[in-house]
Design a protein around this motif. Structure first.
Motif: not given
Length: 65
Positions: A19-43
């Motif tokens: 129940s947050v915005s996509v921007r909040t998820i990005c912020r959590w990633l930047k401060i290392d407070k959230f699991p890192q995603p898997y990257r499949f191919g480009s984008g």
């Protein structure tokens, strides 16, 4: 019995789950407070449901202490 492969969800679905915005998820990633995603191919970035469940469990345990 073979173990089922993890189900992956997009950043939009992750944002809905918490129940947050996509921007909040990005912020959590930047401060290392959230699991890192898997990257499949480009984008293509996805989170494993199992990683999110483990993260939620850890946070719940931290709150109990």
């Amino acid at each position: 019995m073979a173990e089922a492969s993890p189900r992956f969800i997009s950043v939009g679905e992750v944002a809905q789950r918490y129940s947050v915005s996509v921007r909040t998820i990005c912020r959590w990633l930047k401060i290392d407070k959230f699991p890192q995603p898997y990257r499949f191919g480009s984008g293509m970035t996805r989170w494993a449901i199992t990683d999110l469940d483990a993260h939620d469990l850890l946070r719940a345990q931290e709150r109990k202490q």
